[in-house]
Design an enzyme around this catalytic site. Structure first.
Site, mmCIF file in Angstrom:
data_model
loop_
_atom_site.group_PDB
_atom_site.id
_atom_site.type_symbol
_atom_site.label_atom_id
_atom_site.label_comp_id
_atom_site.label_asym_id
_atom_site.label_seq_id
_atom_site.Cartn_x
_atom_site.Cartn_y
_atom_site.Cartn_z
ATOM 1 N N HIS A 1 1.042 -1.156 -0.035
ATOM 2 C CA HIS A 1 0.055 -0.032 -0.011
ATOM 3 C C HIS A 1 1.024 1.246 -0.006
ATOM 4 C CE1 HIS A 1 -3.504 -2.007 2.168
ATOM 5 N NE2 HIS A 1 -4.113 -1.533 0.912
ATOM 6 N N CYS B 1 -2.246 2.839 9.100
ATOM 7 C CA CYS B 1 -3.469 1.714 8.827
ATOM 8 C C CYS B 1 -4.495 1.704 9.646
ATOM 9 C CB CYS B 1 -2.582 0.540 8.773
ATOM 10 S SG CYS B 1 -1.225 0.034 7.731
HETATM 11 N N1 ARG Z 1 -3.736 -7.085 6.602
HETATM 12 C C1 ARG Z 1 -4.044 -6.075 5.957
HETATM 13 C C2 ARG Z 1 -4.018 -6.156 4.323
HETATM 14 O O1 ARG Z 1 -3.089 -6.818 3.761
HETATM 15 C C3 ARG Z 1 -3.287 -4.995 6.449
HETATM 16 C C4 ARG Z 1 -3.806 -3.448 5.614
HETATM 17 C C5 ARG Z 1 -2.877 -2.501 6.380
HETATM 18 N N2 ARG Z 1 -3.503 -1.209 6.037
HETATM 19 C C6 ARG Z 1 -2.921 -0.274 5.496
HETATM 20 N N3 ARG Z 1 -3.524 1.027 5.183
HETATM 21 N N4 ARG Z 1 -1.572 -0.245 4.896
HETATM 22 O O2 ARG Z 1 -4.994 -5.742 3.623
#
Ligand code: ARG
Length: 266
Positions: A165, A259
């Site tokens: 991300h 996150c």
């Molecule tokens: N386990 C989640 C996923 O892979 C973590 C999300 C983390 N969120 C972020 N905004 N980076 O989607």
């Protein structure tokens, strides 16, 4: 400019590492939910101590990643662009977040036609929205968000699966300045970032390995993973107040402070 912020968060009551949709997640190793809850409570308290408002969305049993509120939507000028998740495991979160906004007086709420993971891949500055693609968000969603929000959206190509991300590779220090890990981006996107932000704070791979770039700034205070020591120093040198937080358990799902935090921009 520092200002009071409004954040949406989701208590990790049902948090677990049950599936692996990014390289940080190991379902065999799991995570300590009680510790995750206390680390999350500490993060929420840090925002409140700074005078920010924290609203809460009810967690849903069976959605272990719902704690990662940043992925739930993108909210700019009170306009809510809904998330459409990449993985079926997280798909129902999109509707849950949209419902929260509809029930809380947001009138311009749109269900996205294209895959996007909200503020995980969209980071809003004063004049631009920076948008990540490569692992989760479809670049077609960048165009859709630009049309919906009426703000220029700049596409950036992510290349390292650990930094899946945009908010794991870059964070806004304020409305004009950013910190980022160049290695997380394609050659062309690095060049774009260098041109747009010649004075950016450049993070090291060591800081990024602790998800140090998954930080939240209110323009004055930067809430950042406690282990990202070099990045903390660089940010301090720029005149920001650094507030380190422990996020070891949520990191086992690939998450950090940002996150867990969806900024509601009205
Ligand atoms: N386990 C989640 C996923 O892979 C973590 C999300 C983390 N969120 C972020 N905004 N980076 O989607």
């Amino acid at each position: 400019m520092p200002q009071t912020r409004h954040y949406l968060m989701c208590r990790p009551d049902y948090f677990a590492v049950k599936y692996a949709i990014n390289p940080w997640m190991d379902p065999e190793a799991g995570a300590d939910r009680d510790l995750a809850v206390s680390q999350w409570e500490r993060l929420k308290a840090a925002y409140e101590e700074l005078g920010h408002t924290v609203s809460l969305i009810d967690p849903v049993d069976g959605l272990p990643d719902m704690v990662f509120a940043a992925n739930g939507a993108l909210v700019v000028d009170g306009n809510v662009y809904g998330a459409r998740f990449t993985h079926p495991e997280r798909a129902p979160e999109g509707a849950a977040y949209l419902r929260w906004f509809a029930e809380h007086g947001f009138h311009r709420v749109v269900e996205a036609a294209f895959t996007n993971e909200g503020e995980g891949d969209f980071l809003t500055l004063d004049d631009l929205v920076l948008a990540g693609t490569g692992f989760r968000t479809d670049p077609a969603a960048h165009r859709e968000a630009q049309e919906f929000l009426g703000r220029p959206v700049i596409t950036l190509q992510l290349v390292d699966p650990r930094y899946y991300h945009l908010d794991t590779a870059l964070f806004p220090l304020d409305g004009r300045n950013i910190a980022y890990l160049p290695e997380a981006f394609s050659t062309g996107s690095r060049e774009v970032l260098r041109r747009l932000f010649p004075d950016a704070v450049i993070a090291s791979p060591g800081d990024a390995e602790f998800l140090g770039l998954n930080a939240v700034s209110d323009g004055k205070n930067v809430i950042i993973n406690s282990e990202a020591a070099d990045l903390q120093l660089d940010v301090k040198r720029r005149g920001f107040n650094v507030i380190p937080v422990e996020m070891s358990e949520l990191r086992k799902a690939g998450g950090g402070p940002k996150c867990c935090t969806l900024e509601i921009r009205t």
